[in-house]
Design an enzyme around this catalytic site. Structure first.
Site, PDB file in Angstrom:
ATOM      1  N   ARG A   1       0.844  -1.198   0.000  1.00  0.00           N
ATOM      2  CA  ARG A   1       0.000   0.000   0.000  1.00  0.00           C
ATOM      3  C   ARG A   1       0.878   1.245   0.000  1.00  0.00           C
ATOM      4  O   ARG A   1       1.958   1.285   0.609  1.00  0.00           O
ATOM      5  CB  ARG A   1      -0.867  -0.010   1.256  1.00  0.00           C
ATOM      6  CG  ARG A   1      -1.923   1.087   1.358  1.00  0.00           C
ATOM      7  CD  ARG A   1      -2.968   0.947   0.314  1.00  0.00           C
ATOM      8  NE  ARG A   1      -4.180   1.712   0.664  1.00  0.00           N
ATOM      9  CZ  ARG A   1      -5.066   2.137  -0.207  1.00  0.00           C
ATOM     10  NH1 ARG A   1      -4.892   1.896  -1.500  1.00  0.00           N
ATOM     11  NH2 ARG A   1      -6.139   2.783   0.182  1.00  0.00           N
TER      12      ARG A   1
ATOM     13  N   THR B   1      -9.234   0.423  -9.528  1.00  0.00           N
ATOM     14  CA  THR B   1      -8.572  -0.795  -9.075  1.00  0.00           C
ATOM     15  C   THR B   1      -8.691  -1.942 -10.089  1.00  0.00           C
ATOM     16  O   THR B   1      -9.542  -1.942 -10.956  1.00  0.00           O
ATOM     17  CB  THR B   1      -9.117  -1.230  -7.699  1.00  0.00           C
ATOM     18  OG1 THR B   1      -9.076  -0.118  -6.803  1.00  0.00           O
ATOM     19  CG2 THR B   1      -8.323  -2.345  -7.094  1.00  0.00           C
TER      20      THR B   1
ATOM     21  N   SER C   1      -7.780   0.619   3.028  1.00  0.00           N
ATOM     22  CA  SER C   1      -8.216   0.124   1.726  1.00  0.00           C
ATOM     23  C   SER C   1      -9.380  -0.838   1.900  1.00  0.00           C
ATOM     24  O   SER C   1      -9.568  -1.429   2.968  1.00  0.00           O
ATOM     25  CB  SER C   1      -7.059  -0.604   1.035  1.00  0.00           C
ATOM     26  OG  SER C   1      -7.505  -1.302  -0.109  1.00  0.00           O
ATOM     27  N   SER C   2     -10.156  -1.009   0.824  1.00  0.00           N
ATOM     28  CA  SER C   2     -11.219  -2.020   0.796  1.00  0.00           C
ATOM     29  C   SER C   2     -10.784  -3.276   0.055  1.00  0.00           C
ATOM     30  O   SER C   2     -11.569  -4.220  -0.047  1.00  0.00           O
ATOM     31  CB  SER C   2     -12.458  -1.440   0.107  1.00  0.00           C
ATOM     32  OG  SER C   2     -12.995  -0.377   0.844  1.00  0.00           O
TER      33      SER C   2
ATOM     34  N   GLY D   1     -13.279  -2.238  -7.501  1.00  0.00           N
ATOM     35  CA  GLY D   1     -14.510  -1.460  -7.414  1.00  0.00           C
ATOM     36  C   GLY D   1     -14.661  -0.701  -6.116  1.00  0.00           C
ATOM     37  O   GLY D   1     -15.773  -0.560  -5.596  1.00  0.00           O
ATOM     38  N   GLY D   2     -13.534  -0.204  -5.567  1.00  0.00           N
ATOM     39  CA  GLY D   2     -13.608   0.658  -4.398  1.00  0.00           C
ATOM     40  C   GLY D   2     -14.233  -0.024  -3.204  1.00  0.00           C
ATOM     41  O   GLY D   2     -13.991  -1.195  -2.922  1.00  0.00           O
TER      42      GLY D   2
END
Length: 568
Positions: free
Chosen positions: A101, A387, A451-452, A473-474
């Site tokens: 990240r 993403t 983050s997701s 997709g966030g």
């Protein structure tokens, strides 16, 4: 002071529940599967990974080659200008995860995304330019993973991407659509404008051949010299200089920020859902904890009997999301800066108690966080976007689930070396505190934004690998993965059908139904169950997976995407 206080609170966390389930037996032969496979969001990237498998590369090698190729053919979503998370399962069932990240510049402060009036900046204002750029982590992640699990030479992994960048690739319809919708970032940098738009500033049409010699040169240099050429060489200084020049205030990036970046091994986060061991990425990702929360909270309900056409099943799914995201928003952040109670959040007793709050015939009046053992407040942040995800399984049994991102379409809009730089720092909460309580996901120098992303491995009751999955997709990512797992585990769907299931997204009090899906017909029934705010919308959905069936691999890509699964 706040940072030192929070760091003082941090304690080693037992993040993994994996020890509670036996690992599968070691492979008795060099080959567990008849062939290897790659599933990615672009067929050319999937082919790049498959090419590496054919040359004898490991799943890790193929995943790196796929990520590099996506830098070329999917510039709006991922690549070496961003970061990612890597989850690897060995043939023996051991799980490893690497955090690539992005990090905030050392000089960044909690007020980074506040205007002069103390209010959060408009999202696009925050995105475009240097303020949103974090130090890219994908190449450091790739180098670390390759050093531990690579079989082919580092330079060999770059060959497919270099060939695509040098010889050219055909712009897809999806790529054209992004260029047309997001010219504020796609054409923000003169290099991007020259590469993807014509002299009149119009996006190149689908079918246009694009050559990116600058990116080819960048990849050739990194292939020869290693990842250090990105972080310690002229390219790193160029990135820092361009980002600093476009950062109006608050903590400009420096060459030292780039040179000091390190990818980190993190403990995996694992839990058990209906005897299936599900493992994923821990903080700073909220993916694994949120996926596990959604699923385990649903264990008291017979989702299999309800089936995919039941409005009650989708109501239960919506309610479980509301509870899971309440915990996510309050607690998940970079564990190097704030204590994250991961083990408590995935504890089965806790989650089953949360599940008992869900009723099949009515909605919760309000979904609140379940733990109050830390004094903090939920933060404000715009929705995540963009993403790319890809999965690889090789014949020897190594499996990799890897999510890569530059965040919004074309990231910050800044280009260096032929690629776009991320806008990942807008994943931080824009508001650092509320009512005197710190927000866990607030900005600090050197910190990684929440983050997701949810790269995931699934092992069956016998301990053997059954599924490698993840999504782009966030903030919808944990929901996409949980939906696929319910389809695969509870509804016994083939993996392609599980990925094709519609999506219902409800992180708060509003239920968003995937526009054009069969769920639209369930809206009246959901309203009768108490969902007062229901809307239809297009959702950024893009899931990839490989299922294991004995010695065979069954790959699938989201039918909403241009993705494909390719065997070696």
């Amino acid at each position: 002071m706040l940072q030192r206080f929070l760091l003082g609170l941090a304690a080693p966390l037992a993040l993994s529940a994996c020890a509670s389930v036996p690992a599968p037996p070691s492979a008795s032969s060099p080959s567990l599967y008849d062939t290897g496979m790659v599933s990615a969001a672009d067929p050319r990237a999937a082919e790049a990974g498959a090419e590496i498998l054919r040359k004898g590369g490991s799943a890790t090698d193929a995943a790196i080659a796929t990520m590099l190729a996506l830098t070329v053919v999917e510039p709006q979503s991922s690549g070496i200008g961003g970061g990612g998370f890597y989850v690897r399962g060995g043939a023996d069932g051991a799980i490893e995860t690497i955090d690539g990240r992005e990090t905030a510049p050392a000089a960044a402060t909690p007020r980074r995304f506040l205007g002069a009036d103390g209010k959060p900046l408009p999202f696009r204002t925050a995105v475009i330019g240097g303020r949103s750029v974090g130090v890219p982590g994908n190449l450091a992640l790739a180098a670390k993973a390759h050093a531990e699990h690579g079989k082919l030479a580092w330079a060999a992994l770059f060959a497919p991407a270099i060939r695509l960048a040098r010889d050219g690739w055909v712009l897809s319809q999806r790529g054209h659509d992004f260029l047309q919708r997001q010219p504020d970032t796609g054409a923000h940098d003169a290099a991007g404008k020259a590469l993807f738009y014509d002299a009149a500033g119009v996006a190149l049409p689908a079918g246009a051949r694009v050559r990116n010699p600058a990116l080819a040169r960048t990849l050739e240099t990194i292939a020869r010299q290693g990842a250090g050429a990105f972080y310690q060489g002229p390219l790193g200084r160029e990135i820092a200089g361009k980002v600093a020049a476009e950062t109006p205030d608050d903590g400009r990036m420096s060459a030292a920020d780039i040179a000091g970046y390190a990818a980190k091994e993190r403990p995996p986060v694992c839990g058990v859902y209906r005897a299936y061991r599900i493992c994923g990425m821990g903080p700073p990702s909220s993916g694994a904890t949120t996926v596990l929360a959604i699923l385990i909270q649903l264990e008291p309900f017979d989702m299999a009997a309800l089936g995919p056409d039941s409005p009650v099943a989708w109501h239960l799914f919506a309610e479980s999301q509301r509870l899971a995201y309440a915990d996510r928003d309050l607690y998940l952040a970079d564990p190097d800066f704030v204590p994250v109670p991961v083990q408590s959040l995935i504890d089965p007793e806790y989650l089953h108690a949360r599940g008992r709050l869900i009723a099949p015939d009515r909605t919760l009046p309000q979904a609140l966080p379940g733990r109050r053992d830390l004094a903090r407040a939920p933060g404000f942040g715009p929705p995540e976007n963009g993403t790319s995800h890809f999965v690889v399984v090789d014949r020897a049994g190594e499996a990799v689930s890897y999510t890569s991102t530059i965040e919004s379409a074309f990231g910050s809009g800044i280009m260096a070396g032929g690629f776009y730089l991320n806008n990942e720092l807008t994943d931080f909460s824009f508001v650092p505190e509320q009512n005197g309580a710190a927000v866990a996901n607030g900005v600090w120098g050197g910190k990684r934004p929440r983050s997701s992303m949810a790269p995931t491995l699934v092992y069956g009751p016998d301990g053997k690998l059954v599924l490698v999955v993840g999504a782009a997709g966030g903030a919808t990512i944990p929901v996409q993965v949980a939906r696929a797992l319910i389809g695969f585990i509870d509804w016994r769907l083939p993996i392609a059908d599980a990925l094709a299931l519609p999506v219902l997204y409800s992180p708060g009090d509003t239920v968003t139904i995937e526009q054009g899906s069969k769920l639209e017909a369930l809206i009246p029934a959901l309203a009768k169950l108490g969902h007062a705010a229901i809307r239809k919308a297009e959702l950024p959905l893009k899931t990839n997976a490989i299922a294991v069936k004995g010695r065979a691999l069954d790959g699938a890509a989201d039918p909403r995407s241009e993705g494909r699964a390719i065997s070696q």
